[in-house]
Motif scaffolding. Sequence first.
Motif, PDB file in Angstrom:
ATOM      1  N   GLN A 189     -17.388  -7.566   7.760  1.00  0.00           N
ATOM      2  CA  GLN A 189     -17.530  -7.085   9.251  1.00  0.00           C
ATOM      3  C   GLN A 189     -18.928  -7.635  10.009  1.00  0.00           C
ATOM      4  OE1 GLN A 189     -15.878  -3.196  10.523  1.00  0.00           O
ATOM      5  NE2 GLN A 189     -15.810  -2.755   8.322  1.00  0.00           N
ATOM      6  N   MET A 190     -19.778  -7.894   9.043  1.00  0.00           N
ATOM      7  CA  MET A 190     -21.356  -8.050   9.237  1.00  0.00           C
ATOM      8  C   MET A 190     -21.274  -9.760   9.719  1.00  0.00           C
ATOM      9  SD  MET A 190     -24.795  -7.662   7.278  1.00  0.00           S
ATOM     10  CE  MET A 190     -24.612  -6.065   7.284  1.00  0.00           C
ATOM     11  N   LEU A 191     -21.297  -9.788  10.949  1.00  0.00           N
ATOM     12  CA  LEU A 191     -21.310 -11.365  11.425  1.00  0.00           C
ATOM     13  C   LEU A 191     -22.601 -12.252  10.846  1.00  0.00           C
ATOM     14  CD1 LEU A 191     -19.701 -13.801  12.960  1.00  0.00           C
ATOM     15  CD2 LEU A 191     -20.924 -12.783  14.967  1.00  0.00           C
ATOM     16  N   SER A 192     -23.492 -11.478  10.700  1.00  0.00           N
ATOM     17  CA  SER A 192     -24.542 -12.411  10.580  1.00  0.00           C
ATOM     18  C   SER A 192     -24.721 -12.810   9.085  1.00  0.00           C
ATOM     19  CB  SER A 192     -26.028 -11.773  10.321  1.00  0.00           C
ATOM     20  OG  SER A 192     -25.941 -10.292   9.703  1.00  0.00           O
ATOM     21  N   PHE A 193     -23.970 -12.046   7.986  1.00  0.00           N
ATOM     22  CA  PHE A 193     -23.827 -12.663   6.656  1.00  0.00           C
ATOM     23  C   PHE A 193     -22.778 -13.762   6.646  1.00  0.00           C
ATOM     24  CE2 PHE A 193     -21.172 -12.019   2.571  1.00  0.00           C
ATOM     25  CZ  PHE A 193     -21.978 -12.446   1.919  1.00  0.00           C
ATOM     26  N   ALA A 194     -21.617 -13.390   7.390  1.00  0.00           N
ATOM     27  CA  ALA A 194     -20.627 -14.409   7.283  1.00  0.00           C
ATOM     28  C   ALA A 194     -21.203 -15.762   8.176  1.00  0.00           C
ATOM     29  CB  ALA A 194     -19.378 -13.893   8.088  1.00  0.00           C
ATOM     30  N   LEU A 195     -21.884 -15.733   8.836  1.00  0.00           N
ATOM     31  CA  LEU A 195     -22.493 -16.938   9.411  1.00  0.00           C
ATOM     32  C   LEU A 195     -23.208 -17.767   8.116  1.00  0.00           C
ATOM     33  CD1 LEU A 195     -23.445 -15.794  13.056  1.00  0.00           C
ATOM     34  CD2 LEU A 195     -21.876 -17.552  12.395  1.00  0.00           C
ATOM     35  N   ASP A 196     -24.163 -16.940   7.352  1.00  0.00           N
ATOM     36  CA  ASP A 196     -24.812 -17.513   6.512  1.00  0.00           C
ATOM     37  C   ASP A 196     -24.131 -18.189   5.384  1.00  0.00           C
ATOM     38  OD1 ASP A 196     -27.358 -16.850   7.672  1.00  0.00           O
ATOM     39  OD2 ASP A 196     -27.726 -15.148   6.499  1.00  0.00           O
ATOM     40  N   LEU A 197     -22.788 -17.774   5.324  1.00  0.00           N
ATOM     41  CA  LEU A 197     -21.968 -17.875   3.965  1.00  0.00           C
ATOM     42  C   LEU A 197     -20.649 -18.955   4.515  1.00  0.00           C
ATOM     43  CD1 LEU A 197     -21.212 -17.729   1.133  1.00  0.00           C
ATOM     44  CD2 LEU A 197     -20.028 -15.632   1.625  1.00  0.00           C
ATOM     45  N   ALA A 198     -20.125 -18.450   5.453  1.00  0.00           N
ATOM     46  CA  ALA A 198     -18.962 -19.160   5.641  1.00  0.00           C
ATOM     47  C   ALA A 198     -18.765 -20.522   6.398  1.00  0.00           C
ATOM     48  CB  ALA A 198     -17.876 -18.040   6.445  1.00  0.00           C
ATOM     49  N   ASP A 199     -17.820 -21.324   6.183  1.00  0.00           N
ATOM     50  CA  ASP A 199     -17.553 -22.573   6.816  1.00  0.00           C
ATOM     51  C   ASP A 199     -16.540 -22.381   7.807  1.00  0.00           C
ATOM     52  OD1 ASP A 199     -19.170 -24.232   4.978  1.00  0.00           O
ATOM     53  OD2 ASP A 199     -17.523 -23.813   3.431  1.00  0.00           O
ATOM     54  N   ARG A 206      -4.465  -6.158  13.422  1.00  0.00           N
ATOM     55  CA  ARG A 206      -3.113  -5.465  13.191  1.00  0.00           C
ATOM     56  C   ARG A 206      -2.206  -6.332  12.281  1.00  0.00           C
ATOM     57  NH1 ARG A 206      -4.517  -4.731  18.577  1.00  0.00           N
ATOM     58  NH2 ARG A 206      -4.712  -2.504  19.229  1.00  0.00           N
ATOM     59  N   GLY A 207      -2.901  -6.725  11.123  1.00  0.00           N
ATOM     60  CA  GLY A 207      -1.914  -7.600  10.180  1.00  0.00           C
ATOM     61  C   GLY A 207      -1.908  -8.889  10.432  1.00  0.00           C
ATOM     62  N   ARG A 208      -2.491  -9.578  11.408  1.00  0.00           N
ATOM     63  CA  ARG A 208      -1.961 -10.921  11.765  1.00  0.00           C
ATOM     64  C   ARG A 208      -3.508 -11.945  12.045  1.00  0.00           C
ATOM     65  NH1 ARG A 208       3.205 -11.472  13.340  1.00  0.00           N
ATOM     66  NH2 ARG A 208       4.353  -9.593  14.027  1.00  0.00           N
ATOM     67  N   ILE A 209      -3.416 -13.136  11.557  1.00  0.00           N
ATOM     68  CA  ILE A 209      -4.580 -13.953  11.846  1.00  0.00           C
ATOM     69  C   ILE A 209      -4.411 -14.233  13.466  1.00  0.00           C
ATOM     70  CG2 ILE A 209      -5.557 -15.851  11.505  1.00  0.00           C
ATOM     71  CD1 ILE A 209      -5.700 -13.914   9.217  1.00  0.00           C
ATOM     72  N   VAL A 210      -5.364 -13.821  14.258  1.00  0.00           N
ATOM     73  CA  VAL A 210      -5.238 -14.066  15.725  1.00  0.00           C
ATOM     74  C   VAL A 210      -6.368 -15.068  15.917  1.00  0.00           C
ATOM     75  CG1 VAL A 210      -4.323 -11.852  16.026  1.00  0.00           C
ATOM     76  CG2 VAL A 210      -6.858 -12.098  16.143  1.00  0.00           C
ATOM     77  N   HIS A 211      -7.274 -15.563  15.220  1.00  0.00           N
ATOM     78  CA  HIS A 211      -8.196 -16.483  15.702  1.00  0.00           C
ATOM     79  C   HIS A 211      -8.824 -17.370  14.365  1.00  0.00           C
ATOM     80  CE1 HIS A 211     -11.164 -18.280  18.355  1.00  0.00           C
ATOM     81  NE2 HIS A 211     -12.085 -17.947  17.392  1.00  0.00           N
ATOM     82  N   GLU A 212      -8.794 -18.601  14.594  1.00  0.00           N
ATOM     83  CA  GLU A 212      -9.692 -19.352  13.509  1.00  0.00           C
ATOM     84  C   GLU A 212     -10.466 -20.375  13.986  1.00  0.00           C
ATOM     85  OE1 GLU A 212      -7.957 -22.365   9.965  1.00  0.00           O
ATOM     86  OE2 GLU A 212      -6.510 -20.958  10.886  1.00  0.00           O
ATOM     87  N   GLU A 213     -11.754 -20.339  13.742  1.00  0.00           N
ATOM     88  CA  GLU A 213     -12.501 -21.385  14.054  1.00  0.00           C
ATOM     89  C   GLU A 213     -13.707 -21.782  13.009  1.00  0.00           C
ATOM     90  OE1 GLU A 213     -15.338 -21.910  18.172  1.00  0.00           O
ATOM     91  OE2 GLU A 213     -14.137 -20.011  17.820  1.00  0.00           O
ATOM     92  N   ALA A 214     -13.944 -23.156  13.035  1.00  0.00           N
ATOM     93  CA  ALA A 214     -15.138 -23.480  12.189  1.00  0.00           C
ATOM     94  C   ALA A 214     -16.573 -23.014  12.511  1.00  0.00           C
ATOM     95  CB  ALA A 214     -15.138 -25.074  12.157  1.00  0.00           C
ATOM     96  N   ARG A 215     -17.345 -22.737  11.500  1.00  0.00           N
ATOM     97  CA  ARG A 215     -18.781 -22.468  11.989  1.00  0.00           C
ATOM     98  C   ARG A 215     -19.377 -22.915  13.132  1.00  0.00           C
ATOM     99  NH1 ARG A 215     -22.581 -21.625   7.032  1.00  0.00           N
ATOM    100  NH2 ARG A 215     -22.386 -23.788   7.060  1.00  0.00           N
TER     101      ARG A 215
END
Length: 229
Positions: A189-199, A206-215
């Motif tokens: 849930q912490m966007l700052s951590f995810a920005l440091d880690l995720a590509d 509600r159980g569905r993937i509703v958005h997908e995007e590259a860093r």
Amino acid sequence: MFQIENLNAGYGESQVLRDVSFGVAPRESVAVMGRNGMGKTTLLKALIGMLPARSGSIRLEGRELAGLESYQRVRSGLAFVPQGRMIFPFLTVEQNILAGAGERGARTVPEYLYRFFPVLKEMRARKGGNLSGGQQQQLAIARALMSEPKVLILDEPTEGIQPSIIKDIARVLNELRRERGFAVVVSEQMLSFALDLADRFLVIDRGRIVHEEARETLDQDKVRSFLAV
């Protein structure tokens, strides 16, 4: 390499995951983001086999894992660090790490784990329950890496950890996945951590993937809108 297609899962009569599909490339880090109750932990439990899938496919390097038990998925190349870490409080740091080897029964901790987590080397004789939250998280990650996974799955790894340690964990995970060659799937849930880690970022709602995007092109305000209560 790691491919999830049309995954459905839930508890009892309640369906939580609805046709979840995404892929993870070798050495890639993917963050699954969303508010509490949207399905993040359910998804990760379904991937590792703690919760059976009702339908859909979970494949690692072409091998179907959906019908396997959790320990069989670990043998196949998945590793899981659960929310709350779940280390063994009465075992020493070194005993905790070695427990991650499972039936392979390793007798020594690989040099690279102590190199990446020097605090664990310093405290290797200390009981796991006497470590701070950040140290326990490092311990849980080191234990999971003892199985030499192809995909490391982490559920809310920043929970209860101070900000300076959070940044260190993101940095070390990035260095580890590049050196050791594994991919990462992390719920957060912490966007700052995810920005440091995720590509790449997936938003679950509600159980569905509703958005997908590259860093590189991430609309942070749009992601924050999904995280807002």
